[in-house]
Design a protein around this motif. Structure first.
Motif, PDB file in Angstrom:
ATOM      1  N   LYS A 172      56.342  23.147  12.244  1.00 28.28           N
ATOM      2  CA  LYS A 172      57.208  24.144  11.583  1.00 28.28           C
ATOM      3  C   LYS A 172      57.103  24.018  10.068  1.00 28.28           C
ATOM      4  N   GLY A 173      57.109  22.785   9.573  1.00 29.57           N
ATOM      5  CA  GLY A 173      56.998  22.587   8.135  1.00 29.57           C
ATOM      6  C   GLY A 173      55.678  23.113   7.593  1.00 29.57           C
ATOM      7  N   CYS A 201      61.965  21.300   3.100  1.00 30.48           N
ATOM      8  CA  CYS A 201      61.749  22.204   4.232  1.00 30.48           C
ATOM      9  C   CYS A 201      63.065  22.834   4.680  1.00 30.48           C
ATOM     10  N   THR A 218      65.887  16.941   8.995  1.00 29.51           N
ATOM     11  CA  THR A 218      65.150  15.769   8.536  1.00 29.51           C
ATOM     12  C   THR A 218      65.050  15.789   7.020  1.00 29.51           C
ATOM     13  N   GLY A 219      64.778  16.964   6.467  1.00 30.72           N
ATOM     14  CA  GLY A 219      64.730  17.079   5.011  1.00 30.72           C
ATOM     15  C   GLY A 219      63.402  16.665   4.419  1.00 30.72           C
ATOM     16  N   CYS A 220      62.303  17.067   5.042  1.00 27.38           N
ATOM     17  CA  CYS A 220      60.978  16.723   4.530  1.00 27.38           C
ATOM     18  C   CYS A 220      60.702  17.480   3.233  1.00 27.38           C
ATOM     19  N   ILE A 270      59.418  13.952  12.575  1.00 24.17           N
ATOM     20  CA  ILE A 270      59.177  13.024  11.460  1.00 24.17           C
ATOM     21  C   ILE A 270      60.096  11.811  11.580  1.00 24.17           C
ATOM     22  N   TYR A 302      63.828  24.145   7.729  1.00 30.43           N
ATOM     23  CA  TYR A 302      64.112  24.231   9.163  1.00 30.43           C
ATOM     24  C   TYR A 302      65.134  23.161   9.577  1.00 30.43           C
ATOM     25  N   CYS A 303      64.698  21.943   9.785  1.00 28.19           N
ATOM     26  CA  CYS A 303      65.611  20.984  10.421  1.00 28.19           C
ATOM     27  C   CYS A 303      66.204  20.019   9.408  1.00 28.19           C
ATOM     28  N   ALA A 322      54.498  16.164   8.020  1.00 26.03           N
ATOM     29  CA  ALA A 322      55.305  17.350   8.337  1.00 26.03           C
ATOM     30  C   ALA A 322      55.006  17.738   9.773  1.00 26.03           C
ATOM     31  N   CYS A 323      55.977  18.362  10.417  1.00 22.64           N
ATOM     32  CA  CYS A 323      55.757  18.839  11.783  1.00 22.64           C
ATOM     33  C   CYS A 323      55.172  20.258  11.708  1.00 22.64           C
TER      34      CYS A 323
HETATM   35 FE1  SF4 Z   1      62.099  19.209  10.143  1.00 17.17          FE
HETATM   36 FE2  SF4 Z   1      59.501  19.546  10.560  1.00 17.17          FE
HETATM   37 FE3  SF4 Z   1      60.650  20.629   8.433  1.00 17.17          FE
HETATM   38 FE4  SF4 Z   1      60.331  17.984   8.556  1.00 17.17          FE
HETATM   39  S1  SF4 Z   1      58.687  19.517   8.464  1.00 17.17           S
HETATM   40  S2  SF4 Z   1      62.207  19.093   7.907  1.00 17.17           S
HETATM   41  S3  SF4 Z   1      60.622  17.611  10.767  1.00 17.17           S
HETATM   42  S4  SF4 Z   1      61.088  21.144  10.568  1.00 17.17           S
END
Ligand code: SF4
Length: 757
Positions: free
Chosen positions: A83-84, A45, A50-52, A216, A47-48, A80-81
């Motif tokens: 955003k993911g 991912c 966390t590295g999902c 996550i 965005y953040c 996943a949140c």
């Molecule tokens: Fe971050 Fe959400 Fe993406 Fe996971 S799915 S990396 S928590 S933004």
């Protein structure tokens, strides 16, 4: 050698007539990656931190049509949140920038060809450098692009273009953690692994709200079966604080005092690990003397917390045999004494020997998806690979790896973001190249940037969208591919390299940032310096060479596929002698990757199990300073303290991507709001839904009132996702990291009908 035409043809289909105007002008060594075949592809991912891992479902043409979280990835375990889940939406936004844009004589951005854009880029910046000196051009980059891209950018600008000042928006989120770890441990080395969320008996979150900012990671906390004690230090009663065993709503920026008081209690209660401190640290005696002054009475008076709550917190972290972990993020990093506050947490971990073991550590939760890549390879504060610009031996070493003259490497790091803007103000810097960040919205005290725009002779913005607040002010816009439209490595909070795969074609003439940097190198005339950087895959091999022998050594990684096959690989992962963090591999002392004697990396690894730190003497350092008063305290004219931060799990920074998703827009308000305590709302005659005027010494705005006891009396909170918010914030900076202090400034409030505000 391939050309710009080849590049565009490879990713967009048949070239248009205008693209053959200057064939062969911009050579590239290798075509970018093709799309993955039909079926399912994986990508980390974007965005953040966390590295999902996300499974991207592809149509017959190999293009992404949908996604689901990866159930096999050790980070997100199938979660996943929001955003993911909505990661593909920003790619299909109607306002994607699909062609270079150049502002014409009437002030309108007009489409131009890539050759025209590159010619203007080169001619204008070189002319400015010729007139005002090489230092008159600076770059502001991002923690959102791939590691290979940010390393190429750092090398291109500093070694090829003679640009000394290159900073990034990592300064806004993670500079403090970088400096704090480097000073305390000798290297920017977050010691933890996500399993520590599940392995800890006591988790102390300071200035962190993982419930919504890192959902996550919070799910990993929820998987903890040790019935942990959760302590949350935050002036707001956040979603995380509501779930805590003990919420400590310390007065904003009194957390440093609180942490020193807790250190005093650790000593007083006999919870110091004397053997660890003696063998593996330095400076403890002075620290112990220093914290003597932080009595419970003083801490209570300065933080607003009861001595009973202080006692409960101290009892929890001193419980014999308990595994204690400390976690921090922006509430610490974005403050006027950020580095020392982060180090106060590091000190607590060190003095109790709570490091290198399951469920322990002083652990910085990173912000952006690749802030960790930026910290290692951005070439801003540290020389690429975690080296020091000021160290001549380091410059020679890096130059040897890159095959360049060491004289091309500056002997000092870049000026920090705020000082780059100061130099714009003085006229020293006359041009900016801004890449994948939205300075006009996100920079503290944003009114200053608005004023500075008029002082710039030339502003280039490279982004997915020409509609950001910053791109709208640009003289030249370079259209960039987004996450999913290019390939490369992100490094997450727990030092895990993850591979983000290309699963979609960028629209129109947009190109990957890597390709744009290669084109700039050719246009600038320094392309031969970067021949080896022929593709992200080739760049990864250079990054491996740069990491060799460093604490972050990941020479054991074969290539991108190896990273994906292993579900990401945490550094360190050296290719020989050591196969795991600090553990000799006697079975295969000279083995390299691909050798069957080298075991695959463990899925979860932490640092410093052996108590050895990468400082010159091998010891971690206790570092501390006296707490300093708030840079802008409240007074009669501005009686409320404004805190800013994430509004919801559906929002990301300036909203340039999350606002593109119809789903995400349904999950959070789309207009600014301000949280006000009921006592204050009553005094002001406000109720939820009314419009409030908010004023600071720097600007004013309005927002909808949300009356809630989440905030303390005389404190208010606004989400950072709206550009109006940074018109208010006060430009204070941590002296060590130069990170802006977004978390506390003085404001006044009133109903919009009340002219007294
Ligand atoms: Fe971050 Fe959400 Fe993406 Fe996971 S799915 S990396 S928590 S933004």
């Amino acid at each position: 050698m391939n050309t710009l035409d080849d590049l565009l043809h490879a990713r967009t289909g048949p070239m248009t007539s205008e693209l053959v105007q200057r064939p062969g002008d911009f050579g590239l060594g290798q075509l970018p990656a093709r799309l993955a075949p039909a079926g399912t592809a994986k990508s980390i991912c974007g965005y953040c931190s966390t590295g999902c891992s996300l499974q991207i479902h592809l149509n017959a043409a190999g293009e992404a049509i949908n996604l689901t979280p990866d159930p096999d990835h050790p980070v997100n375990l199938g979660m996943a949140c929001p955003k993911g889940w909505e990661s593909l939406a920003p790619l299909a936004a109607p306002d994607r920038c699909t062609t270079p844009l150049l502002r014409d004589a009437t002030g309108v951005l007009q489409p131009v060809t890539w050759p025209e854009a590159l010619a203007v880029f080169t001619d204008r910046l070189k002319a400015i450098q010729a007139q005002h000196g090489p230092g008159s051009v600076a770059v502001l980059s991002t923690g959102q692009i791939m590691t290979e891209e940010m390393a190429l950018l750092g090398a291109l600008t500093k070694f090829g273009m003679g640009i000394a000042d290159l900073d990034s928006n990592t300064r806004q989120c993670m500079a403090t953690s970088h400096v704090a770890y480097k000073q305390s441990y000798g290297f920017d080395a977050p010691p933890f692994t996500y399993a520590d969320f599940e392995e800890s008996d006591v988790l102390v979150f300071v200035g962190a709200n993982p419930c919504i900012a890192h959902p996550i990671m919070w799910q990993r906390v929820m998987r903890n079966r040790r019935q942990p004690t959760l302590i949350v230090v935050d002036p707001r009663r956040t979603e995380t604080a509501m779930a805590a065993t003990l919420h400590l709503p310390a007065y904003p920026k009194s957390d440093l005092t609180l942490l020193y008081g807790l250190a005093r209690e650790v000593i007083r209660r006999g919870a110091v690990d004397a053997a660890f401190v003696a063998a593996h640290t330095t400076g403890f005696a002075a620290f112990a003397t220093f914290v003597e002054a932080f009595t419970p009475a003083r801490v209570s008076a300065e933080t607003g917390l009861s001595t009973a709550d202080l006692d409960r917190a101290a009892a929890a972290i001193c419980r014999p045999g308990a595994r204690v972990s400390y976690w921090w993020t922006m509430g610490v990093n974005q403050s006027h004494q950020a580095t020392r506050t982060a180090q106060a947490l590091i000190n607590l971990s060190l003095m109790a020997g709570q490091i290198g073991k399951p469920g322990t550590g002083a652990n910085s939760i990173t912000g952006q998806c690749n802030a960790m890549g930026s910290r290692l390879f951005g070439n801003a504060t540290s020389l690429v690979g975690g080296y020091d610009f000021a160290n001549a031996a380091h410059r020679t070493h890096v130059a040897g790896i890159l095959g360049i003259d060491a004289a091309l490497i500056p002997a000092q790091p870049s000026r920090a973001y705020d000082r780059i803007l100061d130099a714009v103000e003085t006229g020293e810097i006359r041009a900016l190249w801004i890449i994948a960040t939205n300075t006009a919205h996100s920079w503290i005290n944003s009114g200053k940037f608005a004023r500075l725009r008029d002082q710039l002779d030339f502003l280039v913005v490279q982004d997915m969208y020409a509609t950001t607040e910053t791109a709208q002010q640009a003289d030249l816009v370079l259209p960039a591919a987004g996450w999913g439209e290019k390939q490369g490595v992100f490094i997450n909070s727990e030092r895990r390299l993850g591979y983000a795969r290309k699963v979609a074609r960028a629209p129109g003439l947009a190109l990957s940032d890597f390709s744009i940097f290669k084109l700039v190198a050719e246009a600038w005339g320094c392309g031969p310096l970067f021949t080896r950087w022929s593709s992200p895959a080739a760049a990864l091999q250079i990054l491996k060479d740069l990491s060799r022998g460093q604490p972050c050594d990941f020479t054991g990684i074969r290539d991108h596929d190896h990273i994906e096959e292993q579900g990401g690989i945490q550094w360190p992962y050296p290719d020989s002698t050591f196969c795991r963090a600090g553990s000799p591999n006697p079975a295969a002392p000279e083995a390299g990757f691909g050798d069957p004697a080298v075991p695959p990396p463990d899925r979860e690894r932490r640092l410093f199990a052996d108590g050895q730190f990468p400082t010159p003497d091998g010891r971690a350092r206790f570092l501390f300073d006296e707490p300093a008063p708030l840079p802008e305290p409240v007074d009669a004219a501005y009686p409320f303290l404004l805190n800013t931060g994430r509004g919801s799990s559906a929002q990301w920074h300036t909203g340039s991507r999350t606002d593109k998703s119809a789903v995400l827009r349904q999950l959070a308000p789309t207009v600014p709001w301000i949280e006000i305590h009921p006592t204050d709302a009553t005094a002001l005659g406000l109720s939820t839904g009314q419009t409030v005027a908010i004023r600071s010494r720097r600007g004013e705005t309005t927002a909808l009132a949300v009356v809630t006891p989440i905030v303390q009396p005389r404190q208010v909170f606004m989400p950072m996702h709206f550009p109006e918010v940074n018109r208010l914030t006060f430009p204070a900076y941590d002296p060590h990291s130069r990170q802006p202090a977004y978390k506390a400034c003085a404001v006044s409030l009133a109903s919009v009908n009340d002219s007294s505000a």
